[in-house]
Design a protein around this motif. Structure first.
Motif, PDB file in Angstrom:
ATOM      1  N   ASP A  65       0.815  -1.034   0.073  1.00  0.00           N
ATOM      2  CA  ASP A  65       0.055   0.098   0.046  1.00  0.00           C
ATOM      3  C   ASP A  65       0.896   1.270   0.207  1.00  0.00           C
ATOM      4  N   PRO A  66       0.418   2.351  -0.740  1.00  0.00           N
ATOM      5  CA  PRO A  66       1.227   3.376  -0.791  1.00  0.00           C
ATOM      6  C   PRO A  66       1.388   3.825   0.782  1.00  0.00           C
ATOM      7  N   LEU A  67       2.565   4.799   1.137  1.00  0.00           N
ATOM      8  CA  LEU A  67       2.713   5.500   2.430  1.00  0.00           C
ATOM      9  C   LEU A  67       1.538   6.585   2.443  1.00  0.00           C
ATOM     10  N   GLY A  69       0.136  10.246   2.327  1.00  0.00           N
ATOM     11  CA  GLY A  69       0.764  11.580   2.017  1.00  0.00           C
ATOM     12  C   GLY A  69       1.550  11.474   0.899  1.00  0.00           C
ATOM     13  N   LEU A  70       1.958  10.203   0.250  1.00  0.00           N
ATOM     14  CA  LEU A  70       2.571  10.116  -1.138  1.00  0.00           C
ATOM     15  C   LEU A  70       1.987   9.546  -2.213  1.00  0.00           C
ATOM     16  N   ASP A  71       0.629   9.364  -1.821  1.00  0.00           N
ATOM     17  CA  ASP A  71      -0.162   8.706  -3.142  1.00  0.00           C
ATOM     18  C   ASP A  71      -0.277   9.729  -4.183  1.00  0.00           C
ATOM     19  N   PRO A  72       0.353   9.616  -5.333  1.00  0.00           N
ATOM     20  CA  PRO A  72       0.084  10.745  -6.677  1.00  0.00           C
ATOM     21  C   PRO A  72      -1.325  11.001  -7.154  1.00  0.00           C
ATOM     22  N   SER A  73      -2.164   9.965  -6.919  1.00  0.00           N
ATOM     23  CA  SER A  73      -3.668  10.020  -7.356  1.00  0.00           C
ATOM     24  C   SER A  73      -4.469  10.710  -6.512  1.00  0.00           C
ATOM     25  N   VAL A  74      -4.106  10.847  -5.036  1.00  0.00           N
ATOM     26  CA  VAL A  74      -4.836  11.909  -4.071  1.00  0.00           C
ATOM     27  C   VAL A  74      -4.454  13.227  -4.512  1.00  0.00           C
ATOM     28  N   GLY A  75      -5.308  14.315  -4.838  1.00  0.00           N
ATOM     29  CA  GLY A  75      -4.870  15.449  -5.050  1.00  0.00           C
ATOM     30  C   GLY A  75      -4.632  16.449  -4.489  1.00  0.00           C
TER      31      GLY A  75
END
Length: 75
Positions: A65-67, A69-75
């Protein structure tokens, strides 16, 4: 006389026979310089000192799972 010259004349002396060295594990005569130095033939040395496994063969990719605060898909 240099030390190198002395070593050559001693090693190449006519009639000088090499002492028979046997493997400490199986008892076969050893002929190679490294084998004679260690006292083990190549086969017996491989039995006692197996090669280290290559770490690259043990690595594998896993899903994570992405860490936060580092997920690029969440804007």
């Amino acid at each position: 006389m240099s030390e190198e010259h002395l070593a050559i004349t001693v090693d190449s002396a006519p009639g000088a026979s090499r002492r028979l060295v046997r493997c400490r594990l199986c008892g076969r005569p050893l002929t190679g310089a490294d084998s004679r130095r260690t006292g083990l033939g190549p086969t017996c040395d491989a039995k006692l000192h197996p090669p280290v496994p290559d770490i690259r063969t043990r690595r594998h990719e896993v899903e994570q799972d992405p860490l936060p605060g580092l997920d690029p898909s969440v804007g």
